[in-house]
Structure formats: C-alpha cells, structure tokens
Design a protein around this motif. Structure first.
Motif, PDB file in Angstrom:
ATOM      1  N   TYR A 299       0.793  -1.241   0.000  1.00 37.89           N
ATOM      2  CA  TYR A 299       0.000   0.000   0.000  1.00 37.89           C
ATOM      3  C   TYR A 299       0.818   1.280   0.000  1.00 37.89           C
ATOM      4  O   TYR A 299       0.276   2.352  -0.145  1.00 37.89           O
ATOM      5  N   LEU A 300       2.142   1.192   0.157  1.00 36.22           N
ATOM      6  CA  LEU A 300       3.014   2.366  -0.063  1.00 36.22           C
ATOM      7  C   LEU A 300       4.145   1.933  -0.984  1.00 36.22           C
ATOM      8  O   LEU A 300       5.280   1.791  -0.536  1.00 36.22           O
ATOM      9  N   PRO A 301       3.889   1.698  -2.263  1.00 31.23           N
ATOM     10  CA  PRO A 301       4.922   1.108  -3.123  1.00 31.23           C
ATOM     11  C   PRO A 301       6.219   1.908  -3.055  1.00 31.23           C
ATOM     12  O   PRO A 301       6.190   3.132  -3.017  1.00 31.23           O
ATOM     13  N   ASN A 302       7.339   1.177  -2.991  1.00 28.57           N
ATOM     14  CA  ASN A 302       8.687   1.783  -2.992  1.00 28.57           C
ATOM     15  C   ASN A 302       9.023   2.618  -1.763  1.00 28.57           C
ATOM     16  O   ASN A 302      10.053   3.263  -1.724  1.00 28.57           O
ATOM     17  N   SER A 303       8.145   2.637  -0.745  1.00 30.94           N
ATOM     18  CA  SER A 303       8.462   3.489   0.412  1.00 30.94           C
ATOM     19  C   SER A 303       9.587   2.862   1.216  1.00 30.94           C
ATOM     20  O   SER A 303      10.316   3.538   1.910  1.00 30.94           O
ATOM     21  N   ALA A 304       9.695   1.541   1.142  1.00 31.93           N
ATOM     22  CA  ALA A 304      10.780   0.873   1.858  1.00 31.93           C
ATOM     23  C   ALA A 304      11.396  -0.127   0.913  1.00 31.93           C
ATOM     24  O   ALA A 304      10.793  -0.545  -0.068  1.00 31.93           O
ATOM     25  N   LYS A 305      12.625  -0.504   1.221  1.00 35.77           N
ATOM     26  CA  LYS A 305      13.294  -1.510   0.420  1.00 35.77           C
ATOM     27  C   LYS A 305      12.587  -2.849   0.619  1.00 35.77           C
ATOM     28  O   LYS A 305      12.284  -3.217   1.752  1.00 35.77           O
ATOM     29  N   LYS A 306      12.304  -3.550  -0.438  1.00 34.64           N
ATOM     30  CA  LYS A 306      11.595  -4.822  -0.285  1.00 34.64           C
ATOM     31  C   LYS A 306      12.591  -5.923   0.053  1.00 34.64           C
ATOM     32  O   LYS A 306      13.513  -6.188  -0.712  1.00 34.64           O
ATOM     33  N   ILE A 307      12.409  -6.540   1.206  1.00 34.99           N
ATOM     34  CA  ILE A 307      13.350  -7.597   1.584  1.00 34.99           C
ATOM     35  C   ILE A 307      12.896  -8.930   1.002  1.00 34.99           C
ATOM     36  O   ILE A 307      11.728  -9.131   0.716  1.00 34.99           O
ATOM     37  N   GLN A 308      13.848  -9.841   0.833  1.00 34.89           N
ATOM     38  CA  GLN A 308      13.547 -11.118   0.195  1.00 34.89           C
ATOM     39  C   GLN A 308      13.730 -12.307   1.137  1.00 34.89           C
ATOM     40  O   GLN A 308      13.552 -13.437   0.733  1.00 34.89           O
ATOM     41  N   PHE A 309      14.111 -12.037   2.399  1.00 35.54           N
ATOM     42  CA  PHE A 309      14.463 -13.186   3.247  1.00 35.54           C
ATOM     43  C   PHE A 309      13.374 -13.540   4.260  1.00 35.54           C
ATOM     44  O   PHE A 309      13.649 -13.978   5.370  1.00 35.54           O
ATOM     45  N   HIS A 310      12.093 -13.388   3.844  1.00 36.62           N
ATOM     46  CA  HIS A 310      11.011 -13.713   4.790  1.00 36.62           C
ATOM     47  C   HIS A 310      10.958 -15.199   5.121  1.00 36.62           C
ATOM     48  O   HIS A 310      10.542 -15.572   6.206  1.00 36.62           O
ATOM     49  N   GLN A 311      11.418 -16.064   4.199  1.00 34.96           N
ATOM     50  CA  GLN A 311      11.364 -17.502   4.526  1.00 34.96           C
ATOM     51  C   GLN A 311      12.337 -17.830   5.657  1.00 34.96           C
ATOM     52  O   GLN A 311      12.014 -18.576   6.583  1.00 34.96           O
ATOM     53  N   GLU A 312      13.546 -17.252   5.599  1.00 36.96           N
ATOM     54  CA  GLU A 312      14.514 -17.470   6.677  1.00 36.96           C
ATOM     55  C   GLU A 312      13.969 -16.934   8.003  1.00 36.96           C
ATOM     56  O   GLU A 312      14.155 -17.549   9.060  1.00 36.96           O
ATOM     57  N   LEU A 313      13.282 -15.786   7.940  1.00 37.40           N
ATOM     58  CA  LEU A 313      12.706 -15.203   9.161  1.00 37.40           C
ATOM     59  C   LEU A 313      11.645 -16.116   9.763  1.00 37.40           C
ATOM     60  O   LEU A 313      11.554 -16.265  10.982  1.00 37.40           O
ATOM     61  N   LEU A 314      10.834 -16.730   8.900  1.00 37.86           N
ATOM     62  CA  LEU A 314       9.797 -17.632   9.407  1.00 37.86           C
ATOM     63  C   LEU A 314      10.420 -18.849  10.087  1.00 37.86           C
ATOM     64  O   LEU A 314       9.953 -19.301  11.130  1.00 37.86           O
ATOM     65  N   VAL A 315      11.507 -19.384   9.488  1.00 43.16           N
ATOM     66  CA  VAL A 315      12.189 -20.522  10.127  1.00 43.16           C
ATOM     67  C   VAL A 315      12.759 -20.074  11.477  1.00 43.16           C
ATOM     68  O   VAL A 315      12.643 -20.789  12.480  1.00 43.16           O
ATOM     69  N   LEU A 316      13.335 -18.880  11.520  1.00 43.79           N
ATOM     70  CA  LEU A 316      13.900 -18.374  12.773  1.00 43.79           C
ATOM     71  C   LEU A 316      12.795 -18.213  13.830  1.00 43.79           C
ATOM     72  O   LEU A 316      12.963 -18.603  14.995  1.00 43.79           O
ATOM     73  N   PHE A 317      11.662 -17.669  13.417  1.00 45.00           N
ATOM     74  CA  PHE A 317      10.553 -17.490  14.364  1.00 45.00           C
ATOM     75  C   PHE A 317      10.075 -18.843  14.892  1.00 45.00           C
ATOM     76  O   PHE A 317       9.792 -19.016  16.082  1.00 45.00           O
ATOM     77  N   TRP A 318      10.001 -19.823  13.982  1.00 37.85           N
ATOM     78  CA  TRP A 318       9.618 -21.187  14.379  1.00 37.85           C
ATOM     79  C   TRP A 318      10.581 -21.724  15.439  1.00 37.85           C
ATOM     80  O   TRP A 318      10.173 -22.261  16.467  1.00 37.85           O
ATOM     81  N   LYS A 319      11.888 -21.569  15.186  1.00 34.70           N
ATOM     82  CA  LYS A 319      12.889 -22.081  16.136  1.00 34.70           C
ATOM     83  C   LYS A 319      12.738 -21.394  17.491  1.00 34.70           C
ATOM     84  O   LYS A 319      12.843 -22.039  18.535  1.00 34.70           O
ATOM     85  N   LEU A 320      12.513 -20.079  17.474  1.00 34.05           N
ATOM     86  CA  LEU A 320      12.347 -19.339  18.729  1.00 34.05           C
ATOM     87  C   LEU A 320      11.183 -19.898  19.544  1.00 34.05           C
ATOM     88  O   LEU A 320      11.299 -20.133  20.746  1.00 34.05           O
ATOM     89  N   CYS A 321      10.047 -20.119  18.872  1.00 36.42           N
ATOM     90  CA  CYS A 321       8.856 -20.611  19.588  1.00 36.42           C
ATOM     91  C   CYS A 321       9.025 -22.061  20.022  1.00 36.42           C
ATOM     92  O   CYS A 321       8.550 -22.468  21.079  1.00 36.42           O
ATOM     93  N   ASP A 322       9.704 -22.863  19.184  1.00 37.82           N
ATOM     94  CA  ASP A 322       9.843 -24.291  19.456  1.00 37.82           C
ATOM     95  C   ASP A 322      10.843 -24.534  20.585  1.00 37.82           C
ATOM     96  O   ASP A 322      10.658 -25.409  21.420  1.00 37.82           O
ATOM     97  N   PHE A 323      11.937 -23.753  20.627  1.00 39.07           N
ATOM     98  CA  PHE A 323      12.998 -23.992  21.608  1.00 39.07           C
ATOM     99  C   PHE A 323      12.849 -23.160  22.878  1.00 39.07           C
ATOM    100  O   PHE A 323      13.523 -23.415  23.860  1.00 39.07           O
ATOM    101  N   ASN A 324      12.023 -22.112  22.840  1.00 37.58           N
ATOM    102  CA  ASN A 324      11.923 -21.240  24.005  1.00 37.58           C
ATOM    103  C   ASN A 324      10.446 -20.985  24.316  1.00 37.58           C
ATOM    104  O   ASN A 324       9.835 -20.074  23.779  1.00 37.58           O
ATOM    105  N   LYS A 325       9.888 -21.823  25.189  1.00 36.72           N
ATOM    106  CA  LYS A 325       8.453 -21.729  25.481  1.00 36.72           C
ATOM    107  C   LYS A 325       8.104 -20.385  26.126  1.00 36.72           C
ATOM    108  O   LYS A 325       6.996 -19.884  25.953  1.00 36.72           O
ATOM    109  N   LYS A 326       9.052 -19.800  26.866  1.00 40.89           N
ATOM    110  CA  LYS A 326       8.759 -18.487  27.465  1.00 40.89           C
ATOM    111  C   LYS A 326       8.538 -17.449  26.376  1.00 40.89           C
ATOM    112  O   LYS A 326       7.714 -16.552  26.522  1.00 40.89           O
ATOM    113  N   PHE A 327       9.295 -17.570  25.281  1.00 38.57           N
ATOM    114  CA  PHE A 327       9.101 -16.637  24.163  1.00 38.57           C
ATOM    115  C   PHE A 327       7.708 -16.845  23.563  1.00 38.57           C
ATOM    116  O   PHE A 327       6.985 -15.891  23.288  1.00 38.57           O
ATOM    117  N   LEU A 328       7.329 -18.121  23.379  1.00 36.32           N
ATOM    118  CA  LEU A 328       6.008 -18.432  22.815  1.00 36.32           C
ATOM    119  C   LEU A 328       4.908 -17.789  23.673  1.00 36.32           C
ATOM    120  O   LEU A 328       3.988 -17.145  23.149  1.00 36.32           O
TER     121      LEU A 328
END
Length: 739
Positions: A299-328
């Motif tokens: 909804y704001l085209p070109n306002s920010a640099k478009k990042i391409q590493f969302h898949q790595e971020l999702l894996v990282l988020f998964w690891k955080l929730c899976d290994f650290n229940k307090k974070f979850l």
C-alpha cells in the motif's frame, strides 16, 4: 606490479595447478607462493579466476595438490587440529578482528596476531539488542567482510546438502556441532551478534520513507547471511532429546543460568535461555517489522526496500517458539501476535497458486498450528481486523478470526493440488481456536459451510480413505462454537439453518455398495474436489492482485513429505479452569479410522515427496496411492456411526420451526429480522451436555525436523546466486526442479 599483472599471474598459477596431474612437492615454494602473492583480490575476482569446476577437477584428479594448497604454510605436526577445526576457529576469530570486522577500541592498530586471541569479543558484539546495549557506528567495509566470512561459514556447514534425507535425524552436522561447541570461544558474542543484527534491521532506511532509493543498503546482505547462518546453526531435532526449554527464575543476565545445562549446541542453548521481557520485545518487534515489509510495499509502493528473506525469518521465528516456550507465551500474551499472523496469512494467500512456493505454505501453516495449540491465540483472534492490506479475498468486516477462516477457505478452494496434504492442518487450526471465537462474520460463516458442503459430497467422501476426516474436523468446529460461544454467533447459527440439508444428507448417507459406486461415478471431470461456485464470493479487496502461479522455468527444490496430523499433534483436553492435560492415546476412545494417516502417504513408508506427480492425481481417485483400496459398506458404516451430529440436529430441531413460524407470521424474507431473533434466542438446557474441549497441540517429531532441514537448505541454495556457490554440484538432500 600492476593489479592486472598480478591477477594474470594468479590465474596462470591456478591453470598450472589444475592441469598438473603429478603431485607438486610441498617444498616447491616458487610454485605455491604464487597463490599467496599480495594481490588485492575481491571475492568476485576469486570466483572468476578460480572456476569452481576447476577446483572440483583438482579434487578428483590430484587430491594431494589440493591438500598441499590448503595446508601450505602449516608445518606438519602430529598433534595438529583437523584442518576443518582450524578453519572454523580462524573464521570465528576473524569475525571479531579489530579494523577488519569490528571497530578497534584502541588507538594503536593491532599488529600482532596474539592480540586477536586476547581480545574479549563480548565487548565487540555487532549490534545492540539482546544482552548488549551499545550500537556501534555502521561501517560499510566491516559489514562486507562479515558478509563474506558468513558465506564461507555457510559453505562449510553445507555438508548437509550432500547427504540424502533420512528419517533418522540424529545425524548431526559435524561442522555445526564443532562451531557451536565450547571449543569456539566466540560462540556467545557471535550468536548475540547474528540475532541482534537480524532483529535490529530496519529496511525503511532508518525511518525515512523512500530513503533506500538514495543510498545502496549494504546492511541487507549481512542481515540475510546472518539469518541463514542462524537457522543452520539452530538445526536441532528437539524430539530426540529432552526439550531444551528451561523454566528458571529470572536472573540479571540475558540468559538463564539455571540447570539443566540443555543441549551441547550452544546456539540452541543460548536461544532457549533468553528470558528478559525487553529481549523478547526486541526480538518480536524486529521479526514482525521485517515480516510486514512486503505488506507495506503493497500500500506504499517503494516506500521501503523490499526484503527477500522472509522464509529465513519464518524458520527463525519457528525455532524461537519451538525452543523457548517463554518466548512463545510472551508472543501470545498481547495482541502483538497478530503482527506475525497477518503477514503469514498474506504470504499463504499470495503463494497459494504458486508451485515453487509450497515450502513457504508449509512453514506458514506449521507456525499457525504451533500457535493454535495455546488458548491465548484463539482469544487474540477476536480483535477486530482493521488493517487494510490489499489481499485477493472478499471484502468483510470482522475480526482476525474471520480473516484466518476466509484465507484458509481461499487456499483450500483455489490453491494448487500440492496443497492437499495441508488441509488436515488448516482445519485442525480452525478446530483449535473455535471454542474461543466470540462472533464470526456472515462471510466467514458462509465459508465454513461451503467447505462442509464441498467435503461432504458422496464423491469426495468415498474417493479416498482419509477424506471423511475433513468432515469430522468441520463438525467439531460447529459443535465447539454452538456449545461454547452460542451467544454472539447468530451469523453462524443462521448459516447452519440455511444449509440444514447438508447435515441431513450426512445423517442419511447411504452405505450400500450400489450407492457407493453411484457416488463415485459422479466424479467431476476436473480433478479439483471443490467448485468455486456457490461460495458467494463478493468483490475482492481493492488494490489486490490475484494469486499468480509460478513463472514457467522457475527453479524450486523438492521437499520431503510431512508427517500426518496424528504424528504432528497430540490431543490435550482443556479442563474447566483452562488448564490442559495431555490425553494418552490409550485413554481415548479408539477412532474408527485408527490414527489419522497423513494425506501425503496412505500407509506408504516414509518417503520424499519428490517425483510423485502421479500420486497427486491418484490421491483423488478411488484407489489410494497403494492402489489397493476401495470403499466398502462396512468402512462407510464404521465412521458414519461416529459423526458428531447430535448437537447440530438438536439445534435444528428447536430453532427451525421457530424461524419458519416467524417467516410465515410476518411474511418475512428479510435476514435481519431472523438474525435479530437468533441473537436473543437461547438454547440453555436444550442442547446435549457440552463435550470437553479437545486441542491438538503440535509435538516435536523427527519427520518435521527433517522437513525443516530440507526446506531450509533448499531456500539457502536458491537464494545464494551471487556467487552461485552450490549450483551444479551433486546435491543429495533435495532435487532441483523447474516448474
């Protein structure tokens, strides 16, 4: 000597090395010194001057020369470390080398090699955040050097790509194991540096919109490599060990210092012991900001640099929730979890037609399955949805629960065939949250009934051994809402009354052979089980684009099959006070169908999902993938008798005559009057005793651990194209396929 000359000499030396078939003596200094001549070579130069194919040729044909090149300079010593260990330790040292990768704290330059071994790298952490308050001045050269060193690390760790997938996930990667052990004295500061660099990154250009157009962002490549190194070092099968989660009292340090010590992998250990609220807030805000980046684009085209590493971020988020229940629990404690949910739903909806993004669909669904096992997730979904991210879904007014149901309906009815194994997971998520949904919109209520209608056709029910499970899941959703959230859900009750014939047809499902055969003949011409008609799709949201299939020729990596829902989850019963107790399989009434088999493999041994285009088509036919199965009257009876229809039938018995009477008395065809009546109606004392709430919670298992390994390395393989480190090598973990 000019730079061009030195490059030429270096290239000549490489050619000599690659063409010599006889071993060259290690003492032939004139020959070997050419490689270490003081040439200012960039990484691009090295890849140009030393073609990968030539190095591999040396490895095959004259391994002793390659060994000499690698060892040159190190005198032979009986007690010497293996070269791999020396290399990893050298890289770790270089990652905290003053004036190379970190700002020097002293005025004088560090000349002697001893100094690098004596510095306390905890004072040189790259970015403020977890356990470190000081944010160093950004330095372009340091970031470049860090990025190249992290690429080298990833290359060392990539041994995993050359082993075929196996269901035995205990085979740990020796490179990762050593690097994340106490042998590496920089393990803690490096883990912290990687995590903080990722979570502190702001692609908007330091808060100024459109700023990224003015300067090239040198931080992004570093953040990408940092995210990739993090997820690879955290590749750890938590199902084979006692959970690394530690529940200790809060101490003053960034990590919990409470026993048990947890896993040997220090990165997993540190991750599982983060516990300060402000650290959790920093991580969650950072991940949410980066995941939302592609949505801001729309909804704001070109306002920010478009990042391409969302898949790595999702894996990282998964690891955080899976290994650290307090974070979850922290994530679910406030409505901040919705800042993770909305981007995931956006990715799922956007990728649903794209064969090359099956892995992205899986990781998104896995995260939502993990979150849905906690009561708080269902409660948070009641927050009204007001963000207007343009998505290719019908316009609706309602809550985040409505958004989730509408997106899931879209995936099931208009996604591609490879997503069928995910249907069980999608519906399990809706079942898990259903007891907490206070008020569904009419749009979402209609979507749920449309799914029931589609899944309860005789053709669909009889054409595969596990299809009826989908009907069981949906009936469970309706029962949970009627029993626990009747007040406030007049839209759903009205939709159930309108579509009452679907429930009557299920109750009267024929079970004789003739009817079964007749049901199977009705098979649609297209292999798609669900028609898009009669789902009353309104106009899509303004500014949205339809989900597009992959461009022909897009590269994708194959994935292994995911475990069935019975392996992915275990059942827990919610007691009156909201606590959960795990139900041991023995104490459960045996389900007629035994355990739910995975939709991906009907009783097949564990196998990769690769090269089974046939199976996709067969899955919808009367023979299952083993080719033997066909429906019998006994089989239909075995589950038909267990359909949980009592609550709904009682509701229809009580309400339908009343609604019909209103229509006759007032000559009504107007929905609003009926809805008003239903809003004030009550079924107290008329329905069967509420059943206990059953939640299917994700449980760690080696099948998922293996799936994550293949998915993660596939992403890393495809994303590292400059230079293309692993292209054209003999990768065994996955197949590289073209769409």
């Amino acid at each position: 000597m000019g730079s061009a000359d030195s490059k030429l000499n270096f290239r000549k030396a490489v050619i000599q090395l690659t063409t010599k078939t006889q071993p060259v003596e290690a003492t032939d200094d004139a020959f070997w010194d050419q490689f270490w001549a003081d040439t200012a070579t960039s990484v691009q130069d090295v890849f140009a001057l030393v073609p990968a194919a030539e190095i591999r040729a040396v490895r095959e044909e004259s391994p002793s020369n390659l060994a000499t090149l690698c060892y040159k300079g190190d005198e032979d010593d009986e007690n010497a470390r293996p070269l791999a260990e020396s290399l990893l330790l050298a890289v770790a040292d270089l990652l905290f080398c003053p004036d190379f990768t970190v700002q020097s704290h002293r005025r004088s330059t560090v000349d002697t090699a001893e100094d690098i071994h004596s510095i306390d790298s905890c004072e040189y952490i790259w970015e403020a955040g977890v356990g470190f308050a000081h944010s160093p001045q950004p330095n372009y050269i340091h970031d470049l050097n860090r990025t190249e060193l992290l690429k080298l690390l990833l290359t060392c760790f990539s041994e995993a790509m050359y082993l075929p997938p196996s269901s035995d996930s205990s085979n740990t990667n020796p490179w990762v194991q050593f690097f994340c052990s106490t042998e590496n004295r920089h393990a803690l500061p490096l883990f912290t540096s990687l995590l903080n660099v990722v979570c502190a990154y702001d692609p908007v250009g330091y808060g100024i919109p459109y700023n990224h157009l003015l300067f090239s962002d040198y931080r992004e490549p570093l953040v990408e490599e940092a995210a990739q190194v993090l997820i690879v070092t955290l590749d750890y099968d938590s199902s084979t060990s006692s959970s690394p989660t530690v529940d200790g009292t809060t101490t003053g340090t960034a990590m919990d210092d409470v026993d048990p010590p947890g896993p040997d992998n220090l990165f997993v250990n540190y991750l599982s012991r983060i516990h300060r609220e402000e650290d959790f807030q920093f991580i969650l805000k950072g991940v949410a900001r980066l995941l939302s980046n592609p949505l801001v684009q729309t909804y704001l085209p070109n306002s920010a640099k478009k990042i391409q590493f969302h898949q790595e971020l999702l894996v990282l988020f998964w690891k955080l929730c899976d290994f650290n229940k307090k974070f979850l629990f922290f994530v679910l404690k406030s409505s901040d979890v919705l800042d993770i949910l909305v981007p995931i739903l956006y990715f799922l909806n956007d990728a649903r037609a794209d064969q090359s993004r099956v892995g992205l669909m899986h990781i998104g669904v896995f995260i939502l399955l993990l979150l849905s096992g906690e009561r708080n997730f269902g409660v948070r979904l009641n927050k009204p949805y007001s963000v207007r991210v343009p998505m290719d879904i019908p316009v609706f007014t309602g809550t985040h629960a409505d958004l989730l149901i509408i997106v899931f309906h879209k995936i099931i009815t208009s996604g591609h065939q490879r997503l069928q194994p995910l249907f069980d997971c999608l519906l399990t998520i809706i079942v898990n949250v259903s007891p907490y949904l206070k008020s569904l919109s009419m749009v979402a209520a209609n979507k749920l009934l449309h799914l029931l209608e589609a899944f309860s056709t005789t053709w669909f029910l009889f054409s595969a051994v596990q299809n009826h499970h989908l009907v069981f899941f949906l009936l469970e959703v309706f029962n949970n809402i009627i029993q626990y959230q009747f007040d406030g859900n007049s839209n759903l009750v009205y939709a159930v009354i309108r579509k009452r014939n679907v429930f009557h047809q299920l109750a009267n499902l024929p079970t004789d052979s003739q009817s079964i055969q007749k049901g199977l003949q009705r098979k649609k011409k297209s292999p798609e089980p669900i028609s898009r008609t009669n789902s009353q799709d309104g106009a899509s949201m303004e500014g949205s684009r339809p989900a597009a299939p992959a461009e022909p020729g897009t590269l994708k990596t194959s994935l292994v099959a995911t475990p069935g829902i019975d392996k992915l989850t275990e059942k827990s019963q919610v007691s009156e006070d909201g606590t959960m107790r795990s139900l041991e399989p023995e104490s459960l009434q045996p389900l007629p169908e035994g355990n739910l088999p995975s939709a991906a493999s009907d009783g097949e041994p564990w196998s990769g999902e690769v090269s089974h285009p046939q199976r996709d088509r067969r899955r919808l036919s009367s023979a299952s993938s083993s080719g033997q199965w066909s429906p019998t009257p006994d089989w239909v009876m075995s589950w038909k008798s267990k359909l949980p229809l009592q609550t709904i039938m009682r509701l229809l018995q009580v309400l339908v005559p009343q609604v019909e009477k209103i229509c006759i008395d007032k000559g009504l065809t107007d929905e609003s009057e009926i809805l008003k009546f239903l809003q004030h109606g009550t079924l107290v004392g008329l329905l069967p005793v509420p059943h206990p709430i059953l939640i299917r919670k994700y449980q760690a298992n080696s099948g998922t651990a293996m799936w994550f390994r293949t998915y993660m390395w596939g992403v890393i393989y495809l994303r590292n194209v400059d230079p293309p480190i692993w292209y054209d090598t003999d990768v065994k973990l996955f197949e590289i396929q073209r769409v």
